[in-house]
Scaffold this motif. Structure first.
Motif, PDB file in Angstrom:
ATOM      1  N   THR A   9       0.858  -1.183   0.000  1.00 27.27           N
ATOM      2  CA  THR A   9       0.000   0.000   0.000  1.00 27.27           C
ATOM      3  C   THR A   9       0.894   1.233   0.000  1.00 27.27           C
ATOM      4  N   ILE A  10       0.357   2.353  -0.382  1.00 29.78           N
ATOM      5  CA  ILE A  10       1.107   3.610  -0.346  1.00 29.78           C
ATOM      6  C   ILE A  10       1.108   4.105   1.097  1.00 29.78           C
ATOM      7  N   THR A  11       2.271   4.315   1.640  1.00 28.45           N
ATOM      8  CA  THR A  11       2.384   4.687   3.057  1.00 28.45           C
ATOM      9  C   THR A  11       2.847   6.113   3.267  1.00 28.45           C
ATOM     10  N   GLN A  12       3.304   6.785   2.218  1.00 30.80           N
ATOM     11  CA  GLN A  12       3.662   8.189   2.350  1.00 30.80           C
ATOM     12  C   GLN A  12       3.443   8.891   1.017  1.00 30.80           C
ATOM     13  N   ALA A  13       3.200  10.186   1.089  1.00 31.22           N
ATOM     14  CA  ALA A  13       2.965  10.963  -0.119  1.00 31.22           C
ATOM     15  C   ALA A  13       4.247  11.060  -0.929  1.00 31.22           C
ATOM     16  N   PRO A  14       4.148  11.090  -2.254  1.00 30.25           N
ATOM     17  CA  PRO A  14       5.341  11.252  -3.076  1.00 30.25           C
ATOM     18  C   PRO A  14       5.828  12.694  -3.090  1.00 30.25           C
ATOM     19  N   ILE A  15       6.998  12.898  -3.638  1.00 30.00           N
ATOM     20  CA  ILE A  15       7.418  14.255  -4.017  1.00 30.00           C
ATOM     21  C   ILE A  15       6.557  14.641  -5.208  1.00 30.00           C
ATOM     22  N   TRP A  16       5.947  15.813  -5.132  1.00 28.75           N
ATOM     23  CA  TRP A  16       5.077  16.279  -6.220  1.00 28.75           C
ATOM     24  C   TRP A  16       5.844  17.245  -7.115  1.00 28.75           C
ATOM     25  N   MET A  17       5.713  17.065  -8.421  1.00 31.24           N
ATOM     26  CA  MET A  17       6.264  18.037  -9.369  1.00 31.24           C
ATOM     27  C   MET A  17       5.168  18.425 -10.360  1.00 31.24           C
ATOM     28  N   SER A  18       4.884  19.706 -10.400  1.00 27.88           N
ATOM     29  CA  SER A  18       3.870  20.210 -11.326  1.00 27.88           C
ATOM     30  C   SER A  18       4.527  20.636 -12.636  1.00 27.88           C
ATOM     31  N   THR A  19       3.966  20.132 -13.723  1.00 28.16           N
ATOM     32  CA  THR A  19       4.420  20.577 -15.042  1.00 28.16           C
ATOM     33  C   THR A  19       3.327  21.373 -15.761  1.00 28.16           C
ATOM     34  N   ASP A  20       2.444  21.999 -14.976  1.00 33.07           N
ATOM     35  CA  ASP A  20       1.363  22.814 -15.558  1.00 33.07           C
ATOM     36  C   ASP A  20       1.895  23.917 -16.455  1.00 33.07           C
ATOM     37  N   LEU A  21       3.015  24.529 -16.059  1.00 31.78           N
ATOM     38  CA  LEU A  21       3.532  25.681 -16.801  1.00 31.78           C
ATOM     39  C   LEU A  21       4.405  25.282 -17.989  1.00 31.78           C
ATOM     40  N   ARG A  22       4.691  23.995 -18.117  1.00 30.28           N
ATOM     41  CA  ARG A  22       5.487  23.540 -19.261  1.00 30.28           C
ATOM     42  C   ARG A  22       4.697  22.552 -20.106  1.00 30.28           C
ATOM     43  N   ASP A  23       4.579  21.301 -19.646  1.00 25.79           N
ATOM     44  CA  ASP A  23       3.831  20.293 -20.398  1.00 25.79           C
ATOM     45  C   ASP A  23       2.374  20.712 -20.556  1.00 25.79           C
ATOM     46  N   GLY A  24       1.785  21.225 -19.462  1.00 22.40           N
ATOM     47  CA  GLY A  24       0.398  21.681 -19.537  1.00 22.40           C
ATOM     48  C   GLY A  24       0.232  22.876 -20.456  1.00 22.40           C
ATOM     49  N   ASN A  25       1.169  23.812 -20.379  1.00 18.53           N
ATOM     50  CA  ASN A  25       1.059  25.033 -21.186  1.00 18.53           C
ATOM     51  C   ASN A  25       1.186  24.745 -22.675  1.00 18.53           C
ATOM     52  N   GLN A  26       2.075  23.832 -23.047  1.00 19.89           N
ATOM     53  CA  GLN A  26       2.273  23.567 -24.471  1.00 19.89           C
ATOM     54  C   GLN A  26       1.089  22.825 -25.080  1.00 19.89           C
ATOM     55  N   ALA A  27       0.178  22.327 -24.237  1.00 22.38           N
ATOM     56  CA  ALA A  27      -0.990  21.597 -24.722  1.00 22.38           C
ATOM     57  C   ALA A  27      -2.199  22.497 -24.943  1.00 22.38           C
ATOM     58  N   LEU A  28      -2.063  23.797 -24.690  1.00 19.32           N
ATOM     59  CA  LEU A  28      -3.210  24.705 -24.769  1.00 19.32           C
ATOM     60  C   LEU A  28      -3.395  25.249 -26.183  1.00 19.32           C
ATOM     61  N   PHE A  29      -4.660  25.506 -26.537  1.00 26.21           N
ATOM     62  CA  PHE A  29      -4.938  26.184 -27.802  1.00 26.21           C
ATOM     63  C   PHE A  29      -4.202  27.525 -27.841  1.00 26.21           C
ATOM     64  N   GLU A  30      -4.325  28.228 -26.739  1.00 25.97           N
ATOM     65  CA  GLU A  30      -3.667  29.527 -26.603  1.00 25.97           C
ATOM     66  C   GLU A  30      -2.775  29.475 -25.364  1.00 25.97           C
ATOM     67  N   PRO A  31      -1.453  29.334 -25.542  1.00 28.63           N
ATOM     68  CA  PRO A  31      -0.563  29.257 -24.372  1.00 28.63           C
ATOM     69  C   PRO A  31      -0.745  30.457 -23.452  1.00 28.63           C
ATOM     70  N   MET A  32      -0.451  30.257 -22.183  1.00 31.08           N
ATOM     71  CA  MET A  32      -0.645  31.299 -21.176  1.00 31.08           C
ATOM     72  C   MET A  32       0.230  32.507 -21.464  1.00 31.08           C
ATOM     73  N   ASN A  33      -0.342  33.690 -21.212  1.00 27.70           N
ATOM     74  CA  ASN A  33       0.476  34.904 -21.234  1.00 27.70           C
ATOM     75  C   ASN A  33       1.152  35.058 -19.876  1.00 27.70           C
TER      76      ASN A  33
END
Length: 554
Positions: free
Chosen positions: A27-51
Motif C-alpha cells: 500500500t502507499i504509506t507516504q505521499a510522493p514528491i510532487w512536481m507540477s508541469t502545468d507551466l510547461r507540459d500543460g502550457n504547451q498543450a493549450l490552444f492559446e498558451p498562457m500569457n
C-alpha cells in the motif's frame, strides 16, 4: 478493403518478466514528491498558451497549494519561456523552499541557453531528455543504442560542468528516457545507469530518473511491473529519486501512478486536473485526494478546491468537467432518490469526531471548502430523502417521515409536469404553496384561548369561502378545542398524528407544527403544516392547513 477484424492490426503489449513482483501486496504509506508541469507540459498543450499574467497566477497558485518542485518553462524553445524564467528569478517570485525546473533536450546549444535562463536561481532542477525506444531510434533519429547512450551521457556531462561553474545555485539533475514504456527494459536500465555514473550520484547529490509513460500503451499493472523491475536493478538506488510521469492515453494515468508508487517510485509529475498533451498528464488533484481519503496526508492544500479550480480555468481557458472527481460542479450532487435517502441518513448519524463513513461520499465536501448545499439536488429521479434534506438544511423544516412521502409526491408531479431541476428555493416555494399559503376554502385569521373549568376553550376566527367566522369550542387542550370549534361550521376532522419542532435558535426561533388529519367520515389522510413564534398558533395553523388541503382536494 475493410479487415474482418480491424483490431488485428494491433498487438497486445508484452508482459514484463517479473515472477516475484512485490507491488500487488503493498500500500502507499507516504505521499510522493510532487512536481507540477502545468507551466510547461500543460502550457504547451493549450490552444492559446498562457500569457505572463496567467503564468504568474498559475505559479503562485501552485506555490500556495504546497508544491515544492515546479517545471516552469522550456526556456530554449521560445523567448516567452526564457523571459518568464528570468522574471521569476529577477523579481524574486520563487519561495525559498521551492525549486524551479526547466526542460531541455540533449543538445549542446539548447543546454547552454537553458543555463542562461537560470542564472542567479537559488534552487533549480535541469531536466534533460532524449527518446530511447526502438521506433524513435530507428525511424526518427536513425541512431543505434550506443549513439543514444552517448547523446545522453554527453548532455549530462555538459550539465554537470555548467552546474559546477555556478556553485551559488543548488542544482539537481533530472534525466528522462523519453518513451520509456516502449523501450526495452534492459536498454532503459543501461542508459539510466550511464547518466547516473556521469552525474556521480550520491546520497547527498541525487539524480532524478524520470520514467514516463510518454504514450500510455498498456494496462497500469504493466507500468507497475516496469517500475519495480527498474527500482530493483538501478545502480546507486540510494542516490536516485525514482520519478513517474504518466500520461492518460488509455484513461488510466491515476491508476498507473498509484501502482507505480507501490512499485517503488518516490516522485510524481503531473498537472492540476489532468491537463497536458493529447489526453493529458496524470491529475495531481485526484491523485493527492485519493491519498487523503485513505487517511494519508498528501502534503498539498486543497481546502479551497473551488479557488484552485477557478484559477486553473482562468489560466488554461479550459473548463473542468462537471463530473470531475472531487471538484466537478456535480461530483457531490445526488439526483437519485435512493442516493439522497442514504446520504441524508448518513449525515444524520455522522459524528463530527468519528471517522468519515457516509454512503456515496468518499470524502467530506467540507474538507475541500465545498458546502453541503450542492450535495442533493432535485429532479424527476429524486425521492423523499433528498427533498427532506434540502428543506431541513436550507430552511430548518425537519419533516416527519410520512410527510416526506406525501410531499415527495407533490414534487414528483411538479417535475413531471415542468421538467428540469428544482433547486432548494423551488422546493421551498412548492412546500409553502402546498402547506402554508392557501386561502381557500378555510383560512386561519386569529384565535384567543380561555379556561372553562377543567376544559380548554378557544375563540377561533377563520375565513371560509371568503366569509369571516368567529367559532367557539372546548376540549382537553387547544388542538382538541379547535377541532370542536371547526365542527360548528360543518368541518368534522380527526387528528391522526402531531409533531412539533423548533426552527432556529434564540429569539428568532419559530415553532413548526406538523399535523396529520382526516375527515371524520373517513377517506384519505393528509398533512397540514403551521409555523409561528407561538407553538399554539403554529399548531392551529397546522390543523387549518390540513383541513384546507382535505377540503380543497375533495
Amino acid at each position: 478493403m475493410m479487415l474482418k477484424n480491424p483490431a488485428a492490426k494491433y498487438t497486445a503489449f508484452p508482459p514484463v518478466r517479473l515472477d516475484d513482483r512485490q507491488w500487488p501486496g503493498r500500500t502507499i504509506t507516504q505521499a510522493p514528491i510532487w512536481m507540477s508541469t502545468d507551466l510547461r507540459d500543460g502550457n504547451q498543450a493549450l490552444f492559446e498558451p498562457m500569457n505572463v499574467e496567467r503564468k504568474m497566477r498559475m505559479f503562485k497558485r501552485l506555490c500556495a497549494i504546497g508544491i515544492k518542485e515546479i517545471e516552469v518553462a522550456f526556456p530554449s524553445a521560445s523567448r516567452t519561456d526564457f523571459d518568464f524564467v528570468r522574471k521569476l528569478i529577477e523579481e524574486n517570485h520563487i519561495p525559498g523552499d521551492v525549486a524551479i525546473e526547466v526542460l531541455a533536450p540533449a543538445r549542446e546549444e539548447l543546454i547552454d541557453r537553458t543555463f542562461e535562463a537560470l542564472e542567479g536561481a537559488r534552487r533549480a532542477i535541469v531536466h534533460i531528455y532524449n527518446a530511447t525506444s526502438r521506433p524513435f531510434r530507428e525511424i526518427v533519429f536513425g541512431m543505434d543504442k550506443s549513439e543514444v547512450i552517448a547523446l545522453a551521457v554527453s548532455a549530462v556531462r555538459q550539465v554537470r560542468q555548467l552546474c559546477d561553474e555556478r556553485p551559488e545555485t543548488e542544482w539537481m539533475l533530472e534525466y528522462s528516457p523519453e518513451t520509456f514504456t516502449a523501450t526495452e527494459l534492459e536498454f532503459a536500465l543501461e542508459i539510466c545507469n550511464a547518466v547516473t555514473e556521469v552525474w556521480d550520484a550520491a546520497p547527498g547529490r541525487k539524480i532524478i530518473l524520470n520514467l514516463p509513460t510518454t504514450v500510455e500503451m498498456a494496462t497500469p499493472n504493466v507500468y507497475a511491473d516496469q517500475i519495480e523491475w527498474m527500482h530493483r536493478r538501478l545502480a546507486r538506488r540510494d542516490s536516485v529519486v525514482l520519478s513517474l510521469h504518466p500520461h492518460n492515453d488509455r484513461g488510466t494515468a491515476v491508476a498507473a501512478a498509484e501502482l507505480g508508487l507501490m512499485a517503488g517510485a518516490d516522485r510524481v509529475e503531473g498537472c492540476l486536473f489532468g491537463n497536458g498533451e493529447r489526453t493529458g498528464n496524470v491529475d495531481l488533484v485526484t491523485l493527492a485526494l485519493n491519498l487523503y481519503t485513505q487517511g494519508l496526508w498528501p502534503g498539498l492544500d486543497f481546502s479551497d478546491i473551488n479557488a484552485v479550480a477557478r484559477d486553473c480555468e482562468h489560466c488554461t481557458q479550459l473548463p473542468i468537467h462537471p463530473r470531475h472527481p472531487y471538484v466537478g460542479d456535480l461530483v457531490f450532487t445526488a439526483f437519485s432518490g435512493s442516493h439522497q435517502d442514504a446520504i441524508k441518513k448518513g449525515f444524520a448519524q455522522q459524528h463530527p469526531k468519528a471517522s468519515w463513513n457516509l454512503p456515496y461520499l468518499p470524502i467530506d465536501p467540507a474538507d475541500l471548502g465545498r458546502t453541503y448545499e450542492s450535495v442533493i439536488r432535485i429532479n424527476s429521479q429524486s425521492g423523499k430523502g433528498g427533498i427532506a434534506y434540502l428543506l431541513e438544511t436550507e430552511y430548518g423544516v425537519a419533516m416527519p417521515r410520512r410527510l416526506q412521502v406525501e410531499f415527495s409526491g407533490e414534487v414528483q408531479r411538479h417535475t413531471d409536469a415542468h421538467g428540469g431541476e428544482m433547486e432548494a428555493a423551488d422546493i421551498w416555494a412548492l412546500f409553502s404553496s402546498t402547506y402554508l399559503e392557501k386561502e381557500t376554502p378555510i383560512h386561519y385569521v386569529k384565535h384567543q384561548l380561555f379556561e372553562d373549568g377543567a376544559a380548554q376553550g378557544i375563540r377561533l376566527t377563520v375565513r371560509k369561502d371568503g366569509e369571516q367566522h368567529v367559532l367557539a369550542g372546548k376540549g382537553n387542550g387547544p388542538i382538541d378545542a379547535a377541532v370542536h370549534a371547526l365542527n360548528t361550521i360543518g368541518v368534522a376532522v380527526q387528528v391522526r398524528s402531531y409533531e412539533e419542532k423548533a426552527m432556529g435558535k434564540g429569539e428568532d426561533a419559530k415553532a413548526c407544527a406538523f399535523m396529520e388529519v382526516m375527515l371524520a367520515g373517513g377517506g384519505r389522510e393528509c398533512y397540514g403544516v403551521g409555523m409561528d413564534a407561538n407553538i399554539v398558533t403554529a399548531s392551529i395553523r397546522a390543523l387549518v392547513s390540513g383541513i384546507d388541503r382535505l377540503l380543497g382536494d375533495r
